[in-house]
Scaffold this active site. Structure first.
Site, PDB file in Angstrom:
ATOM      1  N   PHE A   1       1.615 -10.390   6.579  1.00  0.00           N
ATOM      2  CA  PHE A   1       0.835 -11.699   6.935  1.00  0.00           C
ATOM      3  C   PHE A   1       1.994 -13.299   6.261  1.00  0.00           C
ATOM      4  O   PHE A   1       2.460 -13.955   6.754  1.00  0.00           O
ATOM      5  CB  PHE A   1      -0.395 -12.099   6.438  1.00  0.00           C
ATOM      6  CG  PHE A   1      -1.363 -11.214   6.764  1.00  0.00           C
ATOM      7  CD1 PHE A   1      -1.564 -10.921   8.375  1.00  0.00           C
ATOM      8  CD2 PHE A   1      -2.442 -11.109   5.177  1.00  0.00           C
ATOM      9  CE1 PHE A   1      -2.759 -10.286   8.235  1.00  0.00           C
ATOM     10  CE2 PHE A   1      -3.584 -10.082   6.062  1.00  0.00           C
ATOM     11  CZ  PHE A   1      -3.636 -10.188   7.868  1.00  0.00           C
TER      12      PHE A   1
ATOM     13  N   ARG B   1      -3.341   6.725  -2.165  1.00  0.00           N
ATOM     14  CA  ARG B   1      -4.516   6.767  -1.189  1.00  0.00           C
ATOM     15  C   ARG B   1      -3.484   7.851  -0.063  1.00  0.00           C
ATOM     16  O   ARG B   1      -4.533   8.485   0.285  1.00  0.00           O
ATOM     17  CB  ARG B   1      -5.017   5.683  -0.618  1.00  0.00           C
ATOM     18  CG  ARG B   1      -4.182   4.567  -0.048  1.00  0.00           C
ATOM     19  CD  ARG B   1      -4.879   3.457   0.682  1.00  0.00           C
ATOM     20  NE  ARG B   1      -5.522   2.763  -0.252  1.00  0.00           N
ATOM     21  CZ  ARG B   1      -5.256   1.408   0.423  1.00  0.00           C
ATOM     22  NH1 ARG B   1      -3.957   1.251   1.046  1.00  0.00           N
ATOM     23  NH2 ARG B   1      -6.065   0.500  -0.347  1.00  0.00           N
ATOM     24  N   ASN B   2      -2.259   7.441  -0.020  1.00  0.00           N
ATOM     25  CA  ASN B   2      -1.441   8.003   0.885  1.00  0.00           C
ATOM     26  C   ASN B   2      -1.548   9.450   0.812  1.00  0.00           C
ATOM     27  O   ASN B   2      -1.538  10.829   1.584  1.00  0.00           O
ATOM     28  CB  ASN B   2       0.293   7.719   1.285  1.00  0.00           C
ATOM     29  CG  ASN B   2      -0.200   5.925   1.356  1.00  0.00           C
ATOM     30  OD1 ASN B   2      -0.043   5.623   2.018  1.00  0.00           O
ATOM     31  ND2 ASN B   2      -0.099   5.052   0.328  1.00  0.00           N
TER      32      ASN B   2
ATOM     33  N   GLY C   1      -6.129 -11.631  -3.170  1.00  0.00           N
ATOM     34  CA  GLY C   1      -6.646 -10.416  -3.453  1.00  0.00           C
ATOM     35  C   GLY C   1      -6.685 -10.047  -4.229  1.00  0.00           C
ATOM     36  O   GLY C   1      -6.325 -10.560  -5.844  1.00  0.00           O
ATOM     37  N   ALA C   2      -6.675  -9.107  -5.058  1.00  0.00           N
ATOM     38  CA  ALA C   2      -7.089  -7.684  -6.485  1.00  0.00           C
ATOM     39  C   ALA C   2      -5.874  -7.634  -6.853  1.00  0.00           C
ATOM     40  O   ALA C   2      -6.153  -8.873  -8.408  1.00  0.00           O
ATOM     41  CB  ALA C   2      -7.321  -6.549  -6.703  1.00  0.00           C
TER      42      ALA C   2
ATOM     43  N   ALA D   1      -3.724  -2.636 -10.129  1.00  0.00           N
ATOM     44  CA  ALA D   1      -4.310  -4.462 -10.686  1.00  0.00           C
ATOM     45  C   ALA D   1      -5.234  -3.945 -11.535  1.00  0.00           C
ATOM     46  O   ALA D   1      -5.214  -4.459 -12.438  1.00  0.00           O
ATOM     47  CB  ALA D   1      -4.631  -4.868  -9.230  1.00  0.00           C
TER      48      ALA D   1
ATOM     49  N   LYS E   1       4.422  -5.120  -1.048  1.00  0.00           N
ATOM     50  CA  LYS E   1       5.317  -3.868  -1.355  1.00  0.00           C
ATOM     51  C   LYS E   1       5.352  -3.712   0.311  1.00  0.00           C
ATOM     52  O   LYS E   1       4.266  -3.207   0.670  1.00  0.00           O
ATOM     53  CB  LYS E   1       4.997  -2.491  -2.386  1.00  0.00           C
ATOM     54  CG  LYS E   1       4.799  -3.246  -4.145  1.00  0.00           C
ATOM     55  CD  LYS E   1       4.301  -1.831  -4.304  1.00  0.00           C
ATOM     56  CE  LYS E   1       3.921  -1.956  -6.030  1.00  0.00           C
ATOM     57  NZ  LYS E   1       3.951  -1.045  -7.035  1.00  0.00           N
TER      58      LYS E   1
ATOM     59  N   LYS F   1      -6.159   0.133   5.971  1.00  0.00           N
ATOM     60  CA  LYS F   1      -4.756   0.579   7.032  1.00  0.00           C
ATOM     61  C   LYS F   1      -3.466   1.975   5.571  1.00  0.00           C
ATOM     62  O   LYS F   1      -3.800   1.225   4.802  1.00  0.00           O
ATOM     63  CB  LYS F   1      -3.101  -0.632   7.400  1.00  0.00           C
ATOM     64  CG  LYS F   1      -3.979  -0.474   9.227  1.00  0.00           C
ATOM     65  CD  LYS F   1      -4.234   0.339   9.675  1.00  0.00           C
ATOM     66  CE  LYS F   1      -5.174   0.383  11.132  1.00  0.00           C
ATOM     67  NZ  LYS F   1      -5.257   1.219  12.214  1.00  0.00           N
TER      68      LYS F   1
ATOM     69  N   LYS G   1       8.120   4.707  -1.711  1.00  0.00           N
ATOM     70  CA  LYS G   1       7.397   5.726  -1.962  1.00  0.00           C
ATOM     71  C   LYS G   1       6.060   6.053  -1.133  1.00  0.00           C
ATOM     72  O   LYS G   1       5.738   7.564  -1.598  1.00  0.00           O
ATOM     73  CB  LYS G   1       7.008   5.346  -3.531  1.00  0.00           C
ATOM     74  CG  LYS G   1       5.938   3.973  -3.405  1.00  0.00           C
ATOM     75  CD  LYS G   1       5.339   2.999  -4.328  1.00  0.00           C
ATOM     76  CE  LYS G   1       3.899   1.932  -3.880  1.00  0.00           C
ATOM     77  NZ  LYS G   1       2.938   1.968  -4.964  1.00  0.00           N
TER      78      LYS G   1
END
Lengths: 355, 355
Positions: free
Chosen positions: B94, B266-267, B9-10, B150, B117, B293, B201
């Site tokens: 995963f 984003r949260n 991923g990134a 990232a 995380k 998500k 966090k």
């Protein structure tokens, strides 16, 4: 116990409001009226009278009603001589003169607390405000600090503060004095660490403002703020000794005040403009702050003198470079370049399984 | 030593880029090529091939050139079986399956580090990612965490990270692997505290988003973030033991990551919209996150289960109320009302003069 608040700016007036609410609800512990000393100013010699009749401080805290049991007075010596508890909330450059004026009139059994944010630089040393009060008046002095924008506390929006106090009995008195449902107060014995946080955060906020002005990312800003905290605690230990405790940074006087200052304070804002426009700080002060002075640039210069005198600039790359950018023409971009020079420590937690 | 990055991923791709730069400059220590395991996805079975020919990951890190010595492969078992150092960077849900697939193929002398995380909830316990790796593979596993968006690291904007590592020899290897002039790495032995910070966090960021959505002031936001940090360390001690160290919160994995997440993650953003619009979280996820998500709501639910099962909700008012606001219709305003219930401690620094 009779409480006197020395200083009727926005924060002094706000705190007089908090204290008067508590004096009314703890009438077993405190005298019913809280005295608020108002320094007479040429443009409004009757500010104390106005406060007492309007139950509001129209100059420094307009629109906020004060309880009837706040009693404003410009008679410094009578306010001081009857107080059992002295609350210092004047601008830090005026403290020395104020102490000279009142020293002979303070009750021998009085106790004090300083709400002033700042350190006093002298030769290669820096002194805390509470230390100056303690020495000048020969009474015990604690300190209160936190993420406390005055008008938000005056409007009873939830916030926290920290009391630094070496005497457990006094800590209980101060907690009863200051704690309100909207103003939560914790105590620590690390008064030196607490006062260092309150004074040095403004230097960190300048560095944070440089990062904003350079449009660098959130990673870099978070790193600069964090490294600023590390230098703050490191310098507090150099100045005051190894009893300064990292845990203090996790209280309201530490991380919370640091966050507020580095994200929305005036030092951050002016430093951002400094980078974006190239205008020198003295002109930005005049244009943006209507005659008020920036604490951050003053503190950066004082700290720079101290670390140069002690040969310690390499241990404080963020503080040292902030000074060079403010006053010696170093490029703002260099604030990031020096961070790789931060002293490295492997932090060893006490882990039973550590190899 | 040959390095394998498991996850493209990134963040995985960014880290492969960092590691490949260091493999080239420390050729005495590391094998010249860094393997990057690419999970084949139906929509692009040849992503590994594309990465190797274009020297770029067009799907997850477009526009960032990768060094020639990043070698992408979708052959998991051959990548794993030759690696001396395994770097885990997959989505945390995963990890269990991945460990099952590779367990029989990992070298007995390999070491691992987790960049994932999250915590894994199970009954009234929560496990760290490094703990799961350690148990499943029977090799030592460390962890890396920090304020690390990232693409900012990929663009070489200065940032910091923290390595949690119980073995000092491994810490030196990981520091050589990860440290770059633009990526500064500190080590701590408090791996459990480090991983707790990275996972919890996101709950604090939801609470910070509520405060933003309510247009409360900076005092309140700073208090919520600080109290969130306090509950994070308190829960880490409940879950993992008293060796969890407050000092960890002052590292990049703690306060720096917390600041970034609570101010721009984003949260925070979705929680602010939740308050402003009253739209439920599942609909906001669909509208704002394109199928991704929210980690925060998931973690809030998992933490809530654990503290309820242990009868500890009163010690975690911020975490508990964040859950009730997200899932049980409690008014967002109540996030502030519960903060006065925070357990109180007088923090006693070891001061020689303390009375």
């Amino acid at each position: 116990m009779r409480i006197a608040v020395l200083g009727a700016g926005a924060w002094g007036t706000t705190i007089a409001r908090v204290l008067a609410q508590n004096a009314a609800s703890h009438d077993d512990m405190f005298y019913g009226t809280v005295d608020l000393y108002v320094e007479p100013i040429a443009s409004d010699v009757n500010l104390a009278k106005t406060i007492n009749s309007a139950h509001e401080n129209p100059r420094y805290l307009p629109g906020i009603p004060l309880p009837d049991n706040v009693h404003a007075s410009s008679d410094l010596l009578s306010v001081v001589s009857r107080a059992a508890i002295l609350v210092f909330v004047c601008p830090h450059q005026f403290l020395g003169t104020l102490l000279d004026r009142i020293a002979a009139h303070v009750r021998r059994d009085a106790i004090a607390i300083s709400l002033i944010k700042g350190l006093h630089a002298h030769d290669a040393r820096m002194r805390t405000m509470s230390g100056m009060i303690r020495d000048a008046l020969r009474i015990d002095c604690s300190a209160l600090s936190g993420a406390n924008v005055a008008d938000q506390v005056a409007r009873e929006q939830f916030s926290e503060a920290t009391i630094g106090c070496r005497n457990v009995a006094h800590a209980a008195v101060f907690q009863a004095m200051f704690q309100r449902p909207y103003f939560r107060v914790q105590a620590t014995t690390d008064i030196d660490g607490l006062e260092a946080c309150g004074a040095l955060k403004n230097i960190v906020a300048l560095a944070a403002g440089f990062v904003d002005g350079l449009d660098l990312g959130t990673n870099t800003k978070a790193a600069v703020v964090r490294i600023g905290m590390e230098e703050t605690m490191r310098l507090a230990r150099v100045l005051f000794g190894d009893h300064v405790c990292d845990r203090t940074m996790l209280l309201s006087c530490g991380v919370a005040d640091m966050i507020t200052t580095c994200f929305s304070g005036r030092n951050r804002r002016v430093a951002e403009q400094f980078v974006r426009t190239g205008t020198p700080f003295d002109r930005l002060e005049a244009e943006m702050l209507h005659g008020q002075k920036l604490q951050g640039t003053l503190s950066a210069a004082e700290v720079h003198d101290v670390i140069v005198a002690r040969g310690l600039t390499a241990r404080f790359p963020l503080f040292a470079q902030t000074y060079r950018i403010c006053f010696q023409g170093a490029p703002p971009r260099s604030i990031v370049d020096v961070l790789v020079q931060q002293p490295h420590e492997v932090v060893v937690a006490h882990h039973p399984d550590a190899a």
